[in-house]
Motif scaffolding. Structure first.
Motif, mmCIF file in Angstrom:
data_model
loop_
_atom_site.group_PDB
_atom_site.id
_atom_site.type_symbol
_atom_site.label_atom_id
_atom_site.label_comp_id
_atom_site.label_asym_id
_atom_site.label_seq_id
_atom_site.Cartn_x
_atom_site.Cartn_y
_atom_site.Cartn_z
ATOM 1 N N TYR A 334 0.833 -1.216 0.000
ATOM 2 C CA TYR A 334 0.000 0.000 0.000
ATOM 3 C C TYR A 334 0.864 1.261 0.000
ATOM 4 O O TYR A 334 0.643 2.182 -0.791
ATOM 5 N N MET A 335 1.869 1.292 0.863
ATOM 6 C CA MET A 335 2.736 2.475 0.953
ATOM 7 C C MET A 335 3.546 2.647 -0.332
ATOM 8 O O MET A 335 3.688 3.759 -0.846
ATOM 9 N N ARG A 336 4.080 1.570 -0.875
ATOM 10 C CA ARG A 336 4.907 1.634 -2.075
ATOM 11 C C ARG A 336 4.165 2.248 -3.256
ATOM 12 O O ARG A 336 4.759 2.884 -4.121
ATOM 13 N N ARG A 337 2.845 2.035 -3.300
ATOM 14 C CA ARG A 337 2.056 2.550 -4.430
ATOM 15 C C ARG A 337 2.054 4.072 -4.469
ATOM 16 O O ARG A 337 1.692 4.669 -5.475
ATOM 17 N N HIS A 338 2.468 4.732 -3.353
ATOM 18 C CA HIS A 338 2.543 6.194 -3.347
ATOM 19 C C HIS A 338 3.807 6.703 -4.023
ATOM 20 O O HIS A 338 3.959 7.913 -4.229
ATOM 21 N N GLY A 339 4.742 5.796 -4.335
ATOM 22 C CA GLY A 339 5.988 6.228 -4.974
ATOM 23 C C GLY A 339 6.631 7.377 -4.227
ATOM 24 O O GLY A 339 6.843 7.301 -3.018
ATOM 25 N N PRO A 340 6.929 8.491 -4.947
ATOM 26 C CA PRO A 340 7.648 9.602 -4.300
ATOM 27 C C PRO A 340 6.759 10.549 -3.496
ATOM 28 O O PRO A 340 7.222 11.595 -3.045
ATOM 29 N N PHE A 341 5.474 10.184 -3.297
ATOM 30 C CA PHE A 341 4.566 11.103 -2.595
ATOM 31 C C PHE A 341 4.551 10.862 -1.094
ATOM 32 O O PHE A 341 4.633 9.718 -0.636
ATOM 33 N N GLU A 342 4.423 11.955 -0.336
ATOM 34 C CA GLU A 342 4.153 11.842 1.091
ATOM 35 C C GLU A 342 2.767 11.214 1.245
ATOM 36 O O GLU A 342 1.921 11.429 0.377
ATOM 37 N N PRO A 343 2.444 10.510 2.301
ATOM 38 C CA PRO A 343 3.313 10.277 3.469
ATOM 39 C C PRO A 343 4.190 9.037 3.364
ATOM 40 O O PRO A 343 4.703 8.605 4.385
ATOM 41 N N HIS A 344 4.333 8.459 2.134
ATOM 42 C CA HIS A 344 5.327 7.385 2.015
ATOM 43 C C HIS A 344 6.706 8.052 2.165
ATOM 44 O O HIS A 344 7.466 7.712 3.070
ATOM 45 N N ARG A 345 6.973 9.035 1.290
ATOM 46 C CA ARG A 345 8.191 9.813 1.506
ATOM 47 C C ARG A 345 8.009 10.651 2.772
ATOM 48 O O ARG A 345 6.902 11.112 3.056
ATOM 49 N N LEU A 346 9.067 10.843 3.521
ATOM 50 C CA LEU A 346 8.986 11.596 4.779
ATOM 51 C C LEU A 346 8.615 13.054 4.516
ATOM 52 O O LEU A 346 8.899 13.581 3.444
ATOM 53 N N PRO A 347 8.009 13.719 5.510
ATOM 54 C CA PRO A 347 7.703 15.147 5.363
ATOM 55 C C PRO A 347 8.995 15.960 5.199
ATOM 56 O O PRO A 347 10.063 15.523 5.612
ATOM 57 N N LEU A 348 8.835 17.149 4.617
ATOM 58 C CA LEU A 348 10.010 17.975 4.294
ATOM 59 C C LEU A 348 10.955 18.196 5.472
ATOM 60 O O LEU A 348 12.167 18.137 5.312
ATOM 61 N N GLU A 349 10.404 18.473 6.671
ATOM 62 C CA GLU A 349 11.291 18.747 7.823
ATOM 63 C C GLU A 349 12.270 17.587 8.030
ATOM 64 O O GLU A 349 13.420 17.786 8.387
ATOM 65 N N GLU A 350 11.761 16.359 7.855
ATOM 66 C CA GLU A 350 12.654 15.217 8.088
ATOM 67 C C GLU A 350 13.546 14.946 6.895
ATOM 68 O O GLU A 350 14.632 14.370 7.041
ATOM 69 N N MET A 351 13.123 15.386 5.705
ATOM 70 C CA MET A 351 13.953 15.202 4.508
ATOM 71 C C MET A 351 15.182 16.115 4.548
ATOM 72 O O MET A 351 16.130 15.919 3.796
ATOM 73 N N GLU A 352 15.137 17.118 5.438
ATOM 74 C CA GLU A 352 16.300 17.979 5.646
ATOM 75 C C GLU A 352 17.561 17.176 5.922
ATOM 76 O O GLU A 352 18.664 17.611 5.641
#
Ligand code: 13P
Ligand code: 13P
Ligand code: MG
Ligand code: MG
Ligand code: MG
Ligand code: MG
Length: 370
Positions: A334-352
């Motif tokens: 389920y999460m993988r199907r989001h590809g590069p989209f949040e909330p699979h990818r971490l929020p910007l603050e954590e991507m720092e």
């Protein structure tokens, strides 16, 4: 007389990629620790892997933060790194971020969970070893073990546990800590530890009146943040923890019960994604799909009166956790199907703390006012 249990781990090279530790590294680390055992620095040890992290489990009488024991771990990681380099393994020496050892491995890259304890008549403990995630991944399960009556029946029915426990919580950005009491301050505890990338449970202590001395931890979690040591993304801070069980503490099955729910943790691919924490036996502690999903291994031990490690028992090697693994696979899909989209990818603050800012920097000049 007190015994110290030290779990110290580092990623000193993956085989292949970030998947697992090559057996030759484990052998090299064993040789180093066996020598130290002969010399009497440590009482006992066990070396294993979880994913690409080399795990040293040691008992000794030198207390926490012992330069001898930390120096020994550092030497074992250095020697294993030499093997990793010779084999051309991926990211050889990845977590050894500083060149010189100065008495303590904290702040140098490895992760550490240690507790000095007075052995009870029988001392059952569980060491937890996670890969592809960060220290805050322990917040939910540790809270549930020591504060959630729907997980730990003993909180309700065991007079020795009924008063609850104290939680030492660290603000890992501001380098501050607070000690809070459960159940009285349960909602305040949750207000903090729900923000798991910032507030992490460091230790759990008994309260006054408990058979275990009030200043002896009953659980301890590693809280090292590699990003802060390295100043750049070098992988997640795959954490470890030690939890004591039974006799006024959560029973073994209460310690394991939170892992029947594969909760979402951050880490996984490039340390940049949310995914389920899958409880696995050692033979499956080999993250592959999208470098994951994140794994949890639980090793069970009894500490003998002399401080020997009687174990390990590979506790998630049990069909009772098949359902959690199956659920983790559904969540993975389920999460993988989001590809590069949040909330699979971490929020910007954590991507720092990842490599993304390098990409965003290049786009900065393309923007115009609107
Ligand atoms: P036993 O009666 O088998 O010792 O079990 C007690 C207990 O703690 C079970 O959770
Ligand atoms: P590790 O932290 O386990 O080395 O993983 C790093 C990574 O980038 C995985 O994709
Ligand atoms: Mg790695
Ligand atoms: Mg790792
Ligand atoms: Mg991290
Ligand atoms: Mg790592």
């Amino acid at each position: 007389e007190k015994i110290t249990i030290s779990v110290i781990k580092a990623d000193v090279g993956g085989w292949p990629g970030h998947s697992r530790v090559h057996p030759a590294l484990i052998e090299r680390a064993k040789e180093v620790l066996a020598e130290a055992q002969k010399e009497g620095t440590i009482i006992d040890f066990y070396v294993t892997y979880v994913g690409d992290d080399l795990q040293l489990i040691m008992t000794h009488k030198k207390g926490v933060d012992s330069p001898d024991v930390h120096g020994l771990a550092w030497e074992a990681f250095k020697k294993a790194t030499e093997v990793a380099k010779a084999l051309g393994l991926y990211g050889a020496g990845q977590d050894l971020l500083k060149d010189a050892f100065s008495g303590n491995v904290r702040g140098l890259g490895p992760s550490v969970a240690e507790m000095e304890i007075t052995l009870r008549k029988s001392e059952p403990i569980v060491t937890f070893h996670l890969d592809k995630t960060e220290p805050g991944a322990f917040n939910l399960p540790i809270f549930r073990m020591f504060a959630d009556p729907f997980t730990t029946a003993g909180l309700v029915i065991d007079p020795k546990m009924h008063m609850g426990f104290r939680f030492e919580i660290w603000d890992i950005l501001e380098h501050k800590r607070v000690i809070m009491s459960s159940p009285e301050e349960m909602y305040d505890i949750l207000a903090l530890i729900g923000a798991k990338s910032r507030y992490v449970i460091k230790r759990v202590f008994p309260k006054e009146g408990h058979p275990i001395p009030k200043d002896e931890p009953v659980a301890v979690v590693s809280t090292e943040k590699l990003y802060e040591v390295a100043g750049e993304y070098v992988g997640k801070d795959d954490p470890v923890a030690i939890v004591r069980a039974q006799s006024g503490l959560p029973a073994l099955g209460e310690v394991l019960e939170p892992f029947a729910f594969p909760h979402l943790v951050s880490g996984w691919m490039r340390g940049s994604h949310n995914g389920p924490l899958m409880p696995v036996p050692l033979k499956y502690a080999t993250p592959t799909r999208f470098d994951g999903p994140p794994r949890a291994v639980a090793l069970g031990w009894q500490i003998s009166p002399e401080g020997k490690l009687v174990g390990p028992v590979d506790l998630f090697d049990d069909p009772a956790f098949d359902y959690a693994r199956q659920k983790a696979l559904e969540i993975t899909e389920y999460m993988r199907r989001h590809g590069p989209f949040e909330p699979h990818r971490l929020p910007l603050e954590e991507m720092e703390y990842t490599t993304l800012p390098g990409v965003l920097e290049k786009l900065k000049d393309r923007f115009e006012p609107v």
